[in-house]
Design an enzyme around this catalytic site. Sequence first.
Site, PDB file in Angstrom:
ATOM      1  N   GLU A  14       0.091  -9.184   7.769  1.00  0.00           N
ATOM      2  CA  GLU A  14       1.087  -7.137   7.734  1.00  0.00           C
ATOM      3  C   GLU A  14       1.523  -7.193   6.578  1.00  0.00           C
ATOM      4  O   GLU A  14       2.234  -6.291   6.743  1.00  0.00           O
ATOM      5  CB  GLU A  14       1.604  -7.487   9.157  1.00  0.00           C
ATOM      6  CG  GLU A  14       0.447  -7.190  10.530  1.00  0.00           C
ATOM      7  CD  GLU A  14      -0.202  -6.209  10.326  1.00  0.00           C
ATOM      8  OE1 GLU A  14       0.633  -5.108   9.517  1.00  0.00           O
ATOM      9  OE2 GLU A  14      -1.425  -6.074  10.763  1.00  0.00           O
ATOM     10  N   ARG A  35      -3.562  -5.092 -21.370  1.00  0.00           N
ATOM     11  CA  ARG A  35      -4.603  -4.500 -22.638  1.00  0.00           C
ATOM     12  C   ARG A  35      -3.849  -3.340 -23.614  1.00  0.00           C
ATOM     13  O   ARG A  35      -3.967  -3.117 -24.780  1.00  0.00           O
ATOM     14  CB  ARG A  35      -5.785  -4.016 -22.198  1.00  0.00           C
ATOM     15  CG  ARG A  35      -5.843  -2.930 -21.084  1.00  0.00           C
ATOM     16  CD  ARG A  35      -6.780  -2.602 -20.185  1.00  0.00           C
ATOM     17  NE  ARG A  35      -8.087  -1.967 -21.366  1.00  0.00           N
ATOM     18  CZ  ARG A  35      -8.732  -1.334 -22.144  1.00  0.00           C
ATOM     19  NH1 ARG A  35      -7.718  -0.645 -22.569  1.00  0.00           N
ATOM     20  NH2 ARG A  35      -9.817  -1.201 -22.539  1.00  0.00           N
ATOM     21  N   PRO A  84       0.651  -1.425   0.136  1.00  0.00           N
ATOM     22  CA  PRO A  84       0.616   0.420  -0.275  1.00  0.00           C
ATOM     23  C   PRO A  84       1.087   1.527  -0.133  1.00  0.00           C
ATOM     24  O   PRO A  84       0.904   2.535   0.103  1.00  0.00           O
ATOM     25  CB  PRO A  84      -1.042  -0.133   1.344  1.00  0.00           C
ATOM     26  CG  PRO A  84      -1.080  -1.293   2.136  1.00  0.00           C
ATOM     27  CD  PRO A  84       0.539  -1.867   1.084  1.00  0.00           C
ATOM     28  N   ASP A 108      -7.856   5.932 -24.865  1.00  0.00           N
ATOM     29  CA  ASP A 108      -8.828   5.454 -23.227  1.00  0.00           C
ATOM     30  C   ASP A 108      -8.159   7.198 -22.858  1.00  0.00           C
ATOM     31  O   ASP A 108      -7.191   7.784 -22.744  1.00  0.00           O
ATOM     32  CB  ASP A 108      -8.033   4.297 -23.129  1.00  0.00           C
ATOM     33  CG  ASP A 108      -8.960   2.767 -22.920  1.00  0.00           C
ATOM     34  OD1 ASP A 108     -10.067   3.360 -23.528  1.00  0.00           O
ATOM     35  OD2 ASP A 108      -8.164   1.673 -23.564  1.00  0.00           O
TER      36      ASP A 108
HETATM   37  N1  SAM Z   1       0.425  -3.975   7.242  1.00  0.00           N
HETATM   38  C1  SAM Z   1       0.561  -3.187   5.914  1.00  0.00           C
HETATM   39  C2  SAM Z   1       0.787  -1.575   5.768  1.00  0.00           C
HETATM   40  O1  SAM Z   1      -0.447  -0.875   6.767  1.00  0.00           O
HETATM   41  O2  SAM Z   1       1.002  -1.194   4.724  1.00  0.00           O
HETATM   42  C3  SAM Z   1      -0.821  -3.774   5.011  1.00  0.00           C
HETATM   43  C4  SAM Z   1      -0.337  -5.007   4.543  1.00  0.00           C
HETATM   44  S1  SAM Z   1      -2.001  -5.810   3.619  1.00  0.00           S
HETATM   45  C5  SAM Z   1      -3.704  -6.009   4.931  1.00  0.00           C
HETATM   46  C6  SAM Z   1      -1.114  -7.437   3.261  1.00  0.00           C
HETATM   47  C7  SAM Z   1      -0.860  -7.023   1.246  1.00  0.00           C
HETATM   48  O3  SAM Z   1      -2.001  -6.280   0.970  1.00  0.00           O
HETATM   49  C8  SAM Z   1       0.448  -6.295   1.720  1.00  0.00           C
HETATM   50  O4  SAM Z   1       1.820  -6.637   1.495  1.00  0.00           O
HETATM   51  C9  SAM Z   1       0.721  -5.841  -0.081  1.00  0.00           C
HETATM   52  O5  SAM Z   1       1.152  -6.906  -0.908  1.00  0.00           O
HETATM   53  C10 SAM Z   1      -1.320  -6.216  -0.659  1.00  0.00           C
HETATM   54  N2  SAM Z   1      -1.885  -4.325  -0.574  1.00  0.00           N
HETATM   55  C11 SAM Z   1      -2.583  -4.364   0.280  1.00  0.00           C
HETATM   56  N3  SAM Z   1      -2.958  -3.232  -0.416  1.00  0.00           N
HETATM   57  C12 SAM Z   1      -2.395  -2.730  -1.367  1.00  0.00           C
HETATM   58  C13 SAM Z   1      -2.352  -1.617  -2.000  1.00  0.00           C
HETATM   59  N4  SAM Z   1      -3.179  -0.478  -2.182  1.00  0.00           N
HETATM   60  N5  SAM Z   1      -1.985  -1.896  -3.395  1.00  0.00           N
HETATM   61  C14 SAM Z   1      -0.772  -2.458  -3.377  1.00  0.00           C
HETATM   62  N6  SAM Z   1      -0.893  -4.068  -2.482  1.00  0.00           N
HETATM   63  C15 SAM Z   1      -1.320  -4.007  -1.771  1.00  0.00           C
END
Ligand code: SAM
Length: 225
Positions: A116, A154, A89, A169
Amino acid sequence: MRIDVLTLFPDMFASPLGFSIVKRAQDRQLVNIVLSNIRDFAKNSYKKVDDKPYGGGAGMVLMCQPVFDCIENVQKQDENPGRVILLTPGGKKFDQKLAQDFANEKRLILIAGHYEGFDERIRIGTNAEEVSIGDYVLSGGELAAMVIIDAVVRLLPGALGDDDSAACDSFSDGLLEYPHYTRPEVFRDMKVPDVLLSGNHKDIENWRKQQSLEKTKQQRPDLLK
Ligand code: SAM
């Protein structure tokens, strides 16, 4: 192009990869999408891939060893080591420009986290780029990987029936796309704009440019900066 996805849940990908443009692109061998299960690389008898965080706190953290072994396994399957992307994220925000950038690559390796997230040494030791699909937290990186795959595939030449449609697009020229209409000419008193029925290509082109600009001004003024 080859796209590797490293995930704990490869079965999640069957449906999104099995339909429409992404399926057709695979059938036409424009892209080879290879799924690897990180759990297959766990060395303990319980196939455990996560552990408690040092320092305490909630949740579990993906361990280095299975992820490193999984990456190294897929990298040795092809002479191109690929562009390694860690889905997080907190990463760089994925957008149409980055989608085009990825579409120009010969190989991508997308690593989906869970729980996590990753032990920090996975990012440090692999030198991976962190990419996010938006400012919200998903339960895992699988949906993020699917979004990226769809947006990238795409853009591969030959993936769309009419290659021009990707060029028109939204976001491809920095603006939102103009509105579309199809039959019938009138639906519930709403009429198709006259210019689209005029057959005058120059006028239609000008109208579309102006609509595109207007829509962007109203809905996404940030794009015009
Ligand atoms: N504890 C982390 C944080 O607060 O940044 C969040 C972990 S999330 C529950 C679990 C996994 O989901 C991450 O390791 C990532 O691979 C994926 N993930 C969650 N949100 C994402 C996003 N907005 N973009 C890309 N991957 C995401």
